[in-house]
Design an enzyme around this catalytic site. Sequence first.
Site, PDB file in Angstrom:
ATOM      1  N   LYS A 126     -29.215  10.693  -3.427  1.00  0.00           N
ATOM      2  CA  LYS A 126     -29.180  12.157  -3.553  1.00  0.00           C
ATOM      3  C   LYS A 126     -30.229  12.728  -2.622  1.00  0.00           C
ATOM      4  CE  LYS A 126     -27.153  15.444  -5.935  1.00  0.00           C
ATOM      5  NZ  LYS A 126     -25.762  15.514  -6.450  1.00  0.00           N
ATOM      6  N   ASP A 166     -23.579  19.667  -2.635  1.00  0.00           N
ATOM      7  CA  ASP A 166     -23.972  19.859  -4.038  1.00  0.00           C
ATOM      8  C   ASP A 166     -24.322  21.342  -4.148  1.00  0.00           C
ATOM      9  OD1 ASP A 166     -24.660  18.418  -6.663  1.00  0.00           O
ATOM     10  OD2 ASP A 166     -26.531  19.463  -6.302  1.00  0.00           O
TER      11      ASP A 166
HETATM   12  P1  NDP Z   1     -22.411  25.696  -6.395  1.00  0.00           P
HETATM   13  O1  NDP Z   1     -23.645  25.994  -5.633  1.00  0.00           O
HETATM   14  O2  NDP Z   1     -21.084  25.877  -5.758  1.00  0.00           O
HETATM   15  O3  NDP Z   1     -22.407  26.573  -7.751  1.00  0.00           O
HETATM   16  C1  NDP Z   1     -23.434  26.475  -8.671  1.00  0.00           C
HETATM   17  C2  NDP Z   1     -23.186  27.505  -9.752  1.00  0.00           C
HETATM   18  O4  NDP Z   1     -24.160  27.312 -10.775  1.00  0.00           O
HETATM   19  C3  NDP Z   1     -23.354  28.922  -9.258  1.00  0.00           C
HETATM   20  O5  NDP Z   1     -22.546  29.779 -10.003  1.00  0.00           O
HETATM   21  C4  NDP Z   1     -24.834  29.177  -9.535  1.00  0.00           C
HETATM   22  O6  NDP Z   1     -25.159  30.542  -9.699  1.00  0.00           O
HETATM   23  C5  NDP Z   1     -25.035  28.445 -10.846  1.00  0.00           C
HETATM   24  N1  NDP Z   1     -26.427  27.991 -10.941  1.00  0.00           N
HETATM   25  C6  NDP Z   1     -27.090  27.209 -10.068  1.00  0.00           C
HETATM   26  N2  NDP Z   1     -28.361  27.026 -10.460  1.00  0.00           N
HETATM   27  C7  NDP Z   1     -28.480  27.723 -11.608  1.00  0.00           C
HETATM   28  C8  NDP Z   1     -29.549  27.932 -12.506  1.00  0.00           C
HETATM   29  N3  NDP Z   1     -30.753  27.393 -12.296  1.00  0.00           N
HETATM   30  N4  NDP Z   1     -29.301  28.677 -13.611  1.00  0.00           N
HETATM   31  C9  NDP Z   1     -28.076  29.214 -13.818  1.00  0.00           C
HETATM   32  N5  NDP Z   1     -27.031  29.063 -13.001  1.00  0.00           N
HETATM   33  C10 NDP Z   1     -27.239  28.331 -11.917  1.00  0.00           C
HETATM   34  O7  NDP Z   1     -22.606  24.211  -6.954  1.00  0.00           O
HETATM   35  P2  NDP Z   1     -21.506  23.199  -7.494  1.00  0.00           P
HETATM   36  O8  NDP Z   1     -20.440  23.941  -8.209  1.00  0.00           O
HETATM   37  O9  NDP Z   1     -21.156  22.295  -6.392  1.00  0.00           O
HETATM   38  O10 NDP Z   1     -22.386  22.317  -8.518  1.00  0.00           O
HETATM   39  C11 NDP Z   1     -22.541  22.684  -9.893  1.00  0.00           C
HETATM   40  C12 NDP Z   1     -23.014  21.483 -10.677  1.00  0.00           C
HETATM   41  O11 NDP Z   1     -22.052  20.418 -10.556  1.00  0.00           O
HETATM   42  C13 NDP Z   1     -24.345  20.865 -10.228  1.00  0.00           C
HETATM   43  O12 NDP Z   1     -25.012  20.339 -11.355  1.00  0.00           O
HETATM   44  C14 NDP Z   1     -23.901  19.738  -9.322  1.00  0.00           C
HETATM   45  O13 NDP Z   1     -24.892  18.731  -9.222  1.00  0.00           O
HETATM   46  C15 NDP Z   1     -22.690  19.255 -10.076  1.00  0.00           C
HETATM   47  N6  NDP Z   1     -21.738  18.476  -9.284  1.00  0.00           N
HETATM   48  C16 NDP Z   1     -21.140  19.010  -8.178  1.00  0.00           C
HETATM   49  C17 NDP Z   1     -20.229  18.251  -7.469  1.00  0.00           C
HETATM   50  C18 NDP Z   1     -19.458  18.820  -6.329  1.00  0.00           C
HETATM   51  O14 NDP Z   1     -18.551  18.139  -5.841  1.00  0.00           O
HETATM   52  N7  NDP Z   1     -19.740  20.032  -5.874  1.00  0.00           N
HETATM   53  C19 NDP Z   1     -19.936  16.862  -7.839  1.00  0.00           C
HETATM   54  C20 NDP Z   1     -20.542  16.440  -9.075  1.00  0.00           C
HETATM   55  C21 NDP Z   1     -21.439  17.223  -9.730  1.00  0.00           C
HETATM   56  P3  NDP Z   1     -25.914  31.321  -8.508  1.00  0.00           P
HETATM   57  O15 NDP Z   1     -24.861  31.563  -7.468  1.00  0.00           O
HETATM   58  O16 NDP Z   1     -26.416  32.567  -9.152  1.00  0.00           O
HETATM   59  O17 NDP Z   1     -27.019  30.412  -8.044  1.00  0.00           O
END
Ligand code: NDP
Length: 444
Positions: A126, A166
């Site tokens: 990571k 991510d």
């Molecule tokens: P994105 O950046 O596309 O979206 C993240 C979302 O979560 C946004 O809506 C963001 O809101 C919100 N968010 C992020 N940080 C916080 C916080 N501290 N408190 C509240 N809301 C928060 O990321 P992904 O959708 O790619 O990833 C989401 C999760 O899934 C993570 O945990 C990631 O590790 C996991 N994941 C992702 C994969 C992938 O293929 N993308 C694969 C496996 C796991 P805002 O825009 O306001 O920041």
Amino acid sequence: MSYVDEVYERVVAQNPGESEFHQAVKEVLDSLKLVIDANEEKYRKMALLERLTEPERVISFRVPWVDDNGQVQVNKGYRVQFNSAIGPYKGGLRLHPSVNQGILKFLGFEQVFKNSLTGLPIGGGKGGCNFDPKGKSDREVMAFCQSFMTELYKYIGADQDVPAGDIGVGGREIGFMYGQYKRLTGLYEGVLTGKGLTYGGSLARTQATGYGLVYIVDEMLKKNGKELSGKTVVISGSGNVAIYAAEKAQQLGAKVVALSDSNGYVYDKDGIKLDIVKDIKEVRRGRIKEYADQVPGAVYTEGKGIWTISCDIALPCATQNELNLDDAKILKANGCFAVAEGANMPSTREATDFFLENHMLFMPGKAANAGGVATSALEMTQNSQRLSWSFEEVDNKLHDIMVNIFAKADDAAKRYGVPGNYVAGANIAGFEKVVDAMMAQGIV
Ligand code: NDP
């Protein structure tokens, strides 16, 4: 003291201040206790758990770049290469102000077991940086990505370490990083996944984590005598995972009534209209609040609180520790019977224990969101073959992988006398393959 407790104490002492890493190690080791106790002498002699909890390598580096005002900015970048027993390191890059070494070690550690569970030959890693892409111009994001890759390229490669996206890293960032890698090395190789379709990306990679999450939920419900169709679903986040989980849940007949971002959440009793969410988030990079401005009847609430909305199924898809014990209790009181983690470790340890003690169906992130990395591995395969498969081909493979992951977690839980405990099942199934490979490869 048991071997597990001893190793946990050592991890806490040797990694001060890395609370998320401690939390992830504790959760995994506790659920592996049955297996470890049965092999204690052998594992102790080989220092297996000490090796498993120490990354093979942590690289940290300076990332200087120039903002639109001509001011030089400096961020802190990392790559954690955790375990390569079963394949090249594989795992995403996170760009978020909260990123630090402890968070990336927790994510890298979890990734080792997740990648093993997919059944594909990928080790765990990571990386990321405390850079915040929010509010930055495209030029600033490019300047940052080029500088980040100028250091990172020394440590990665198609057969060595293959990062992906991510939080904060989508198609735009992967494109800028890939361009810089190619420019520095002269190699056109599958060094990153999540690439655009015109330069080696895989169809269905964008959708994979969210779709995969819903495929495994569907399988878990079926195997427990229930069905997804007609159920009400609440999903936190409105990023890549959340949007495509919502899309697949809707395709399979469920009603998604809420989404959020880090500012607040929207509730739409008639069901979230995803075309509007995609326009706000994917095209305009706006806030989820704007949904309520555009859709009559939808309500926006500032702050946390999404888990107070009544639902059958909850899918936390935002970030770590976003769902605590109080949230878990409210979910149950409101009739929620299944929770599956799209994000990595979104439920606190207390919330996870509550779900298990109350016999709710609970699928942990390392199984539930493995569809993303699995499809990244399929992208690597296509790059190696210099071929690209159709959307249906990739999607069918993803579906089979998720069904298989459920079967492995379910089987391991049953074998160790904890049927229905998919936390233990996923950890054990992932652990078995990695340990076998580590034992075979000697003391490295
Ligand atoms: P994105 O950046 O596309 O979206 C993240 C979302 O979560 C946004 O809506 C963001 O809101 C919100 N968010 C992020 N940080 C916080 C916080 N501290 N408190 C509240 N809301 C928060 O990321 P992904 O959708 O790619 O990833 C989401 C999760 O899934 C993570 O945990 C990631 O590790 C996991 N994941 C992702 C994969 C992938 O293929 N993308 C694969 C496996 C796991 P805002 O825009 O306001 O920041």
